[in-house]
Design an enzyme around this catalytic site. Sequence first.
Site, PDB file in Angstrom:
ATOM      1  N   ASP A 128       0.797  -1.227   0.000  1.00  0.00           N
ATOM      2  CA  ASP A 128       0.000   0.000   0.000  1.00  0.00           C
ATOM      3  C   ASP A 128       0.832   1.280   0.000  1.00  0.00           C
ATOM      4  O   ASP A 128       0.325   2.356   0.301  1.00  0.00           O
ATOM      5  CB  ASP A 128      -0.969   0.017   1.188  1.00  0.00           C
ATOM      6  CG  ASP A 128      -2.161   0.927   0.928  1.00  0.00           C
ATOM      7  OD1 ASP A 128      -2.553   1.073  -0.242  1.00  0.00           O
ATOM      8  OD2 ASP A 128      -2.686   1.500   1.894  1.00  0.00           O
ATOM      9  N   ASP A 166      -3.811  -5.041  -5.088  1.00  0.00           N
ATOM     10  CA  ASP A 166      -2.981  -3.863  -5.405  1.00  0.00           C
ATOM     11  C   ASP A 166      -1.550  -4.172  -5.803  1.00  0.00           C
ATOM     12  O   ASP A 166      -0.862  -3.294  -6.341  1.00  0.00           O
ATOM     13  CB  ASP A 166      -2.913  -2.864  -4.240  1.00  0.00           C
ATOM     14  CG  ASP A 166      -4.149  -2.010  -4.088  1.00  0.00           C
ATOM     15  OD1 ASP A 166      -4.888  -1.866  -5.065  1.00  0.00           O
ATOM     16  OD2 ASP A 166      -4.378  -1.501  -2.978  1.00  0.00           O
ATOM     17  N   ASP A 317     -12.645   1.747   5.209  1.00  0.00           N
ATOM     18  CA  ASP A 317     -11.534   1.874   4.273  1.00  0.00           C
ATOM     19  C   ASP A 317     -10.370   2.654   4.873  1.00  0.00           C
ATOM     20  O   ASP A 317      -9.264   2.640   4.329  1.00  0.00           O
ATOM     21  CB  ASP A 317     -11.998   2.609   3.005  1.00  0.00           C
ATOM     22  CG  ASP A 317     -13.053   1.840   2.248  1.00  0.00           C
ATOM     23  OD1 ASP A 317     -12.916   0.612   2.142  1.00  0.00           O
ATOM     24  OD2 ASP A 317     -14.018   2.461   1.760  1.00  0.00           O
TER      25      ASP A 317
END
Length: 342
Positions: A128, A166, A317
Amino acid sequence: MYGSCTGRARVRAVAVGAGAVAALLLAGCTSPDAGGGKPEAAPGVSQQPKATDPFWVNPGSKAAQQVASYVRDGKKQDAELIRKIASQPVGEWVGTEQPEEDARGFTEAAAKADRDAVLVLYNIPHRDCGQHSAGGAADGNAYRAWLDKVAKGIGDRRATVIVEPDAVMHMVDGCTEDQYHEERYDLLKGAVKRLKQLPNTKVYLDAGNAGWGKPDQIFEPLIWAGVGEADGFAVNVANFQTTAASKEYGKKVSAKVGNKPFVIDTSRNGNGPYTGGDPAENWCNPPGRALGETPTTKTGDPLVDAYLWIKRPGESDGDCKGGPKAGDWFPEYALELARNTK
């Protein structure tokens, strides 16, 4: 672009104690109540029909616990709303502290119910890019050791595994620094290979979403990351793109990676993406969203293996728009998702 890098709603993987997983989930109970009493069964939470939805419903999920809490407090309307979430199978994000115990607990509970576990692996180093869900394994060796424990925990039980949301897209869009790319490709390819050694495990490598929408840029990185050895790829993980848009995107990617099938995360895409705020933050707890199609393998499209709820609806989130940190239960948001669902 929805976030500072990719536009993927961020999700935090949470470790779960091995004993709690095995005892709690196999017993079909929720966590103990606030007073420290014995666990209570979440009312009305059971498995979906296997013919259309072979995936395991966790009777001890955060949503199921919320249902039990609302019932106990006499909030019947709220309980029925959250039951829309609690009654569906969702992805179990394998933790970092006891990965073998987590994977074993989830898959054993699913096997006892004659269903398939849906697991999500989210522990790649430099995860991330330092944002809401930053973290991951300390280095490549730590990741390989963690993955091996996950694989041992799954064993010969049935599982559908989503590999590293991701991870590929962040290399393509520049969020992950170039110096980490070679190792990451090696780790992803190794993860696919290791998981495919298991006799009853299906593996889907994350491939971004239609909001980012660049099949011409991601298909080669997917190949380098091992999609050829996987069962397919996943799109729209933790995002809000419509199912129609996700199918279009997925088919464009599929055509470039050997016509591999894919799965779509429909957990929160019922009203599509949010476009009313700052585009840089539209991925983070956006208002007005709704649950999407419920999980099923009956998609009506030979290239779409399943609709899945990979992101767990009702979990935050990130600490934006009044939400708690990424991965924490956000009851107000869960209620809004359920209320807005057609």
